[in-house]
Structure formats: C-alpha cells, structure tokens
Motif scaffolding. Structure first.
Motif, PDB file in Angstrom:
ATOM      1  N   SER A 130      45.387  34.194  39.507  1.00 39.29           N
ATOM      2  CA  SER A 130      46.299  33.074  39.246  1.00 39.29           C
ATOM      3  C   SER A 130      45.981  31.951  40.227  1.00 39.29           C
ATOM      4  O   SER A 130      45.210  32.141  41.179  1.00 39.29           O
ATOM      5  N   LYS A 131      46.576  30.795  40.014  1.00 39.66           N
ATOM      6  CA  LYS A 131      46.283  29.636  40.861  1.00 39.66           C
ATOM      7  C   LYS A 131      46.867  29.782  42.269  1.00 39.66           C
ATOM      8  O   LYS A 131      46.446  29.086  43.189  1.00 39.66           O
ATOM      9  N   ASP A 132      47.850  30.655  42.428  1.00 45.00           N
ATOM     10  CA  ASP A 132      48.460  30.834  43.750  1.00 45.00           C
ATOM     11  C   ASP A 132      48.131  32.205  44.345  1.00 45.00           C
ATOM     12  O   ASP A 132      48.882  32.760  45.134  1.00 45.00           O
ATOM     13  N   MET A 133      46.982  32.743  43.966  1.00 45.49           N
ATOM     14  CA  MET A 133      46.566  34.061  44.436  1.00 45.49           C
ATOM     15  C   MET A 133      45.954  33.984  45.835  1.00 45.49           C
ATOM     16  O   MET A 133      45.758  32.891  46.389  1.00 45.49           O
ATOM     17  N   ASP A 134      45.643  35.117  46.399  1.00 41.44           N
ATOM     18  CA  ASP A 134      44.911  35.201  47.654  1.00 41.44           C
ATOM     19  C   ASP A 134      43.435  34.973  47.338  1.00 41.44           C
ATOM     20  O   ASP A 134      42.762  35.845  46.797  1.00 41.44           O
ATOM     21  N   TRP A 135      42.927  33.792  47.686  1.00 39.27           N
ATOM     22  CA  TRP A 135      41.558  33.432  47.316  1.00 39.27           C
ATOM     23  C   TRP A 135      40.521  34.278  48.039  1.00 39.27           C
ATOM     24  O   TRP A 135      39.360  34.342  47.632  1.00 39.27           O
ATOM     25  N   GLY A 136      40.934  34.947  49.076  1.00 40.00           N
ATOM     26  CA  GLY A 136      40.015  35.837  49.782  1.00 40.00           C
ATOM     27  C   GLY A 136      39.569  37.006  48.933  1.00 40.00           C
ATOM     28  O   GLY A 136      38.540  37.630  49.202  1.00 40.00           O
ATOM     29  N   LEU A 137      40.336  37.296  47.879  1.00 43.28           N
ATOM     30  CA  LEU A 137      39.983  38.402  46.980  1.00 43.28           C
ATOM     31  C   LEU A 137      38.774  38.075  46.111  1.00 43.28           C
ATOM     32  O   LEU A 137      38.235  38.956  45.445  1.00 43.28           O
ATOM     33  N   LEU A 138      38.346  36.820  46.102  1.00 44.30           N
ATOM     34  CA  LEU A 138      37.211  36.416  45.284  1.00 44.30           C
ATOM     35  C   LEU A 138      35.893  36.450  46.051  1.00 44.30           C
ATOM     36  O   LEU A 138      34.885  35.924  45.588  1.00 44.30           O
ATOM     37  N   SER A 139      35.901  37.074  47.205  1.00 46.35           N
ATOM     38  CA  SER A 139      34.654  37.225  47.958  1.00 46.35           C
ATOM     39  C   SER A 139      33.663  38.049  47.147  1.00 46.35           C
ATOM     40  O   SER A 139      34.033  39.029  46.486  1.00 46.35           O
ATOM     41  N   ILE A 140      32.391  37.645  47.190  1.00 43.36           N
ATOM     42  CA  ILE A 140      31.364  38.397  46.456  1.00 43.36           C
ATOM     43  C   ILE A 140      30.795  39.533  47.295  1.00 43.36           C
ATOM     44  O   ILE A 140      29.915  40.266  46.831  1.00 43.36           O
ATOM     45  N   ASP A 141      31.291  39.690  48.521  1.00 41.55           N
ATOM     46  CA  ASP A 141      30.794  40.755  49.404  1.00 41.55           C
ATOM     47  C   ASP A 141      31.514  42.057  49.065  1.00 41.55           C
ATOM     48  O   ASP A 141      32.470  42.452  49.727  1.00 41.55           O
ATOM     49  N   PHE A 142      31.040  42.716  48.031  1.00 42.38           N
ATOM     50  CA  PHE A 142      31.696  43.938  47.552  1.00 42.38           C
ATOM     51  C   PHE A 142      31.637  45.061  48.577  1.00 42.38           C
ATOM     52  O   PHE A 142      32.518  45.901  48.623  1.00 42.38           O
ATOM     53  N   SER A 143      30.594  45.081  49.396  1.00 44.11           N
ATOM     54  CA  SER A 143      30.444  46.162  50.365  1.00 44.11           C
ATOM     55  C   SER A 143      31.606  46.183  51.361  1.00 44.11           C
ATOM     56  O   SER A 143      31.966  47.240  51.865  1.00 44.11           O
ATOM     57  N   ARG A 144      32.191  45.025  51.630  1.00 44.18           N
ATOM     58  CA  ARG A 144      33.266  44.957  52.610  1.00 44.18           C
ATOM     59  C   ARG A 144      34.658  45.025  51.988  1.00 44.18           C
ATOM     60  O   ARG A 144      35.602  45.500  52.616  1.00 44.18           O
ATOM     61  N   ASN A 145      34.794  44.512  50.772  1.00 42.04           N
ATOM     62  CA  ASN A 145      36.149  44.444  50.202  1.00 42.04           C
ATOM     63  C   ASN A 145      36.262  45.207  48.886  1.00 42.04           C
ATOM     64  O   ASN A 145      37.046  44.848  48.017  1.00 42.04           O
ATOM     65  N   TRP A 146      35.479  46.291  48.757  1.00 42.25           N
ATOM     66  CA  TRP A 146      35.454  46.991  47.473  1.00 42.25           C
ATOM     67  C   TRP A 146      36.801  47.591  47.097  1.00 42.25           C
ATOM     68  O   TRP A 146      37.108  47.758  45.917  1.00 42.25           O
ATOM     69  N   ARG A 147      37.641  47.874  48.056  1.00 41.19           N
ATOM     70  CA  ARG A 147      38.952  48.449  47.737  1.00 41.19           C
ATOM     71  C   ARG A 147      39.925  47.406  47.186  1.00 41.19           C
ATOM     72  O   ARG A 147      40.928  47.756  46.554  1.00 41.19           O
ATOM     73  N   GLN A 148      39.665  46.120  47.451  1.00 39.82           N
ATOM     74  CA  GLN A 148      40.545  45.058  46.971  1.00 39.82           C
ATOM     75  C   GLN A 148      39.890  44.181  45.903  1.00 39.82           C
ATOM     76  O   GLN A 148      40.558  43.361  45.276  1.00 39.82           O
ATOM     77  N   HIS A 149      38.587  44.340  45.704  1.00 41.29           N
ATOM     78  CA  HIS A 149      37.860  43.480  44.765  1.00 41.29           C
ATOM     79  C   HIS A 149      38.513  43.524  43.382  1.00 41.29           C
ATOM     80  O   HIS A 149      38.896  44.588  42.893  1.00 41.29           O
ATOM     81  N   ILE A 150      38.643  42.347  42.749  1.00 38.80           N
ATOM     82  CA  ILE A 150      39.238  42.279  41.416  1.00 38.80           C
ATOM     83  C   ILE A 150      38.218  42.775  40.397  1.00 38.80           C
ATOM     84  O   ILE A 150      37.152  42.182  40.216  1.00 38.80           O
ATOM     85  N   LEU A 151      38.541  43.871  39.736  1.00 38.27           N
ATOM     86  CA  LEU A 151      37.634  44.471  38.773  1.00 38.27           C
ATOM     87  C   LEU A 151      38.158  44.263  37.355  1.00 38.27           C
ATOM     88  O   LEU A 151      39.352  44.411  37.096  1.00 38.27           O
ATOM     89  N   LEU A 152      37.231  43.951  36.440  1.00 44.16           N
ATOM     90  CA  LEU A 152      37.602  43.724  35.050  1.00 44.16           C
ATOM     91  C   LEU A 152      37.108  44.825  34.132  1.00 44.16           C
ATOM     92  O   LEU A 152      37.428  44.831  32.944  1.00 44.16           O
ATOM     93  N   ASN A 153      36.321  45.735  34.662  1.00 44.30           N
ATOM     94  CA  ASN A 153      35.798  46.828  33.857  1.00 44.30           C
ATOM     95  C   ASN A 153      36.839  47.937  33.749  1.00 44.30           C
ATOM     96  O   ASN A 153      37.358  48.405  34.762  1.00 44.30           O
ATOM     97  N   GLU A 154      37.119  48.355  32.527  1.00 44.90           N
ATOM     98  CA  GLU A 154      38.132  49.383  32.296  1.00 44.90           C
ATOM     99  C   GLU A 154      37.520  50.754  32.016  1.00 44.90           C
ATOM    100  O   GLU A 154      38.235  51.733  31.815  1.00 44.90           O
ATOM    101  N   ASN A 155      36.197  50.826  31.968  1.00 46.10           N
ATOM    102  CA  ASN A 155      35.524  52.090  31.628  1.00 46.10           C
ATOM    103  C   ASN A 155      35.247  52.971  32.835  1.00 46.10           C
ATOM    104  O   ASN A 155      34.951  54.160  32.677  1.00 46.10           O
ATOM    105  N   MET A 156      35.332  52.384  34.025  1.00 50.26           N
ATOM    106  CA  MET A 156      35.010  53.128  35.237  1.00 50.26           C
ATOM    107  C   MET A 156      36.067  52.890  36.295  1.00 50.26           C
ATOM    108  O   MET A 156      36.668  51.815  36.359  1.00 50.26           O
ATOM    109  N   THR A 157      36.269  53.872  37.135  1.00 52.40           N
ATOM    110  CA  THR A 157      37.210  53.715  38.237  1.00 52.40           C
ATOM    111  C   THR A 157      36.567  52.865  39.334  1.00 52.40           C
ATOM    112  O   THR A 157      35.350  52.654  39.354  1.00 52.40           O
ATOM    113  N   ARG A 158      37.396  52.386  40.222  1.00 52.34           N
ATOM    114  CA  ARG A 158      36.899  51.621  41.367  1.00 52.34           C
ATOM    115  C   ARG A 158      35.911  52.457  42.183  1.00 52.34           C
ATOM    116  O   ARG A 158      34.877  51.955  42.634  1.00 52.34           O
ATOM    117  N   GLU A 159      36.218  53.725  42.354  1.00 53.50           N
ATOM    118  CA  GLU A 159      35.343  54.605  43.127  1.00 53.50           C
ATOM    119  C   GLU A 159      33.997  54.801  42.434  1.00 53.50           C
ATOM    120  O   GLU A 159      32.954  54.874  43.093  1.00 53.50           O
TER     121      GLU A 159
END
Length: 207
Positions: free
Chosen positions: A123-152
């Motif tokens: 959303s426009k008032d979200m935490d923009w830090g969640l859009l970091s492309i550094d998945f290695s560091r923020n993989w637990r918070q990264h916004i995922l759109l894939n529904e076929n696989m778990t975050r893990e």
C-alpha cells in the motif's frame, strides 16, 4: 586496458551487434534471463523474449569471446518447483560468468505492484523497507506473491541457486590461474593472503 560491460536483450542479439561490441572493447554482456521456464518467462516478459533466444544469446556471446552475466528471478506468481528446476538447469548448463539471483519484489508502478496491491500485500503507506531486493537479509519479511511454495521453500531454492553461482565463480577464478599469476603471488605474500581469503569466502558460500 579499458573493460566495458553492457546490458542487452536476448531478442536483440545478432552477430553484427556482437561484432560491434567486440570492436568497442566490450568484454561482458549482461542479460535479464529471468527464468529457464517458458511459462514463467511469458508471465514476466509477455511474448518479447523466449528461452530459446536466451540460450542462443549465450552461445553467440561464447562464440565471440564475450563473457555473459545473467540475472534470474525466483518467486513469480504461478511458478512451481518444476519451473525452478528448469531455471536451475539453464544456469548449470550454461556456466555463466556472472549469475545474479533475485526474488520477485513488487516495486511501485510495475504490473507486479498492482497485483500485490490488489492482494492487499502493499500500500502507499506501507513500510518501504520491505521492498528491499536483498532477499538474503530480509527473507523472513520479504513480500512474496507466489502461492505455490512456502517462504522456507523459496529461501531454500534461493540458497541453492547462490551455491551454484558461487561454483561458477570459483571455476572462472581458477581458470585465470597461470604460471605468471602464481609467480606474482609468491613474490607478493600480501596478495597471496588476500586471494586465500577471497577463495575461502567463496568456498564457504558454496557449503
């Protein structure tokens, strides 16, 4: 010696273009290959490029003595384990000189953003830090759109790709070692120690 690195699209790769690049001193071309699965590639790039063009571009660059850097995206909506196996096979088969792995991130103004917005994930008032492309560091918070696989599961795939990329880097590094390099390092212990640290880091990254 001037070394030039440029980006290119696989559907624009021609022998004439590569000959011009070589004359200009281009040593490496970067491509956004994105996926080894035709299904996923169509989702990301509609019908602008296909897997066959990606493969052809790699081979043409190899024939011209131009190094190839490729980037790939994991976690596209609808992507499956089978699709990722195809992408992994693409990377493994072509032994790219540089391989960058990213997990799909919904950035404002992109089709992916609007899809994530409809799903209530951004959303426009979200935490923009969640859009970091550094998945290695923020993989637990990264916004995922894939529904076929778990975050893990996506994280496990990400690590698997990173290990493969490091193996290719190691192969390239060792391929540059010759008699002159060995003698130079023996004369300069500090450089030898630095090489050992770099090598150790790459080996650790593969484990």
């Amino acid at each position: 010696v001037l070394r030039i690195e440029c980006a290119n699209r696989a559907n624009l790769t021609t022998r004439e273009l590569l000959e011009d690049c070589r004359r200009l001193g281009v040593k490496s071309l970067a491509f956004g290959f994105e996926s080894g699965s035709q299904k996923v590639l169509e989702l990301l790039k509609t019908d602008s490029v296909d897997v066959a063009q990606n493969r052809r571009s790699v081979q043409m660059c190899r024939d011209m003595g131009i190094e190839v850097a490729g980037s790939f995206i994991l976690g596209t909506p609808g992507e499956t384990h089978e699709d990722l196996e195809l992408t992994y096979a693409f990377v493994e088969d072509h032994k790219l000189d540089v391989c960058k792995i990213f997990v799909l991130t919904p950035h404002p103004g992109t089709p992916v953003w609007f899809e994530a917005e409809k799903a209530g994930k951004v959303s426009k008032d979200m935490d923009w830090g969640l859009l970091s492309i550094d998945f290695s560091r923020n993989w637990r918070q990264h916004i995922l759109l894939n529904e076929n696989m778990t975050r893990e599961e996506i994280h496990a795939w990400y690590l698997r790709f990173q290990r493969l990329a490091k193996r290719h880097e190691m192969r390239k590094l060792l391929g540059r070692v010759d008699g002159r390099t060995v003698m130079n390092r023996l004369r300069h212990p500090a450089k030898l120690m630095n090489d050992a640290r770099v090598l150790g880091g790459k080996v650790a990254a593969m484990l």
